[in-house]
Design an enzyme around this catalytic site. Sequence first.
Site, PDB file in Angstrom:
ATOM      1  NE  ARG A  60      24.123  13.267  35.276  1.00 19.32           N
ATOM      2  CZ  ARG A  60      23.283  12.972  36.242  1.00 19.32           C
ATOM      3  NH1 ARG A  60      22.809  13.907  37.018  1.00 19.32           N
ATOM      4  NH2 ARG A  60      22.918  11.736  36.464  1.00 19.32           N
ATOM      5  CD  GLU A  68      19.644   7.868  31.082  1.00 21.35           C
ATOM      6  OE1 GLU A  68      20.275   8.213  30.054  1.00 21.35           O
ATOM      7  OE2 GLU A  68      19.917   8.316  32.204  1.00 21.35           O
ATOM      8  NE  ARG A 106      28.053  13.582  32.674  1.00 19.88           N
ATOM      9  CZ  ARG A 106      26.988  12.783  32.759  1.00 19.88           C
ATOM     10  NH1 ARG A 106      25.982  12.918  31.904  1.00 19.88           N
ATOM     11  NH2 ARG A 106      26.901  11.860  33.684  1.00 19.88           N
TER      12      ARG A 106
END
Length: 146
Positions: A60, A68, A106
Amino acid sequence: MKNIKYRIVMSKKIFDFTFELMCLICVGIILIYLFENRDTKVTRVIDGDTFITNRGDRVRLIGVDAPELPTIEGIKSKMYLDKLIDDKVIILKEDEILNNKDKYGRLLRYVYLDKKDVNLHMIKSGYAKPYLYFNFQKLNQYKHYD
């Protein structure tokens, strides 16, 4: 005479121990550098701020909030990041302030491609906004583009 031999033997042992300790410290520093500043290849872009590497790491981008999916803006952001880094060798760098991983597991990383800060590039190019809801090393630099 025995006292002198004893001192010589002890001096050699201390020297040997110090040398071995310095070697271990050097190896440790090299390993830390290799794991913190890793060259890796991007194998798949998930969205405008997340991708997967050839080592299987989900990464990330630190300080980046991309739209999104499946919104049009999210698709454009993903396509831009894909064009920028997919199938390319990048450098991942940890933040000195931030945790190593987010709540989804992540890796949180700064991404560099040809010495360019990809995180900042995504923000500057308009495909993402700065994510300013936590403290990180480049917060002040990124919030300038908010």
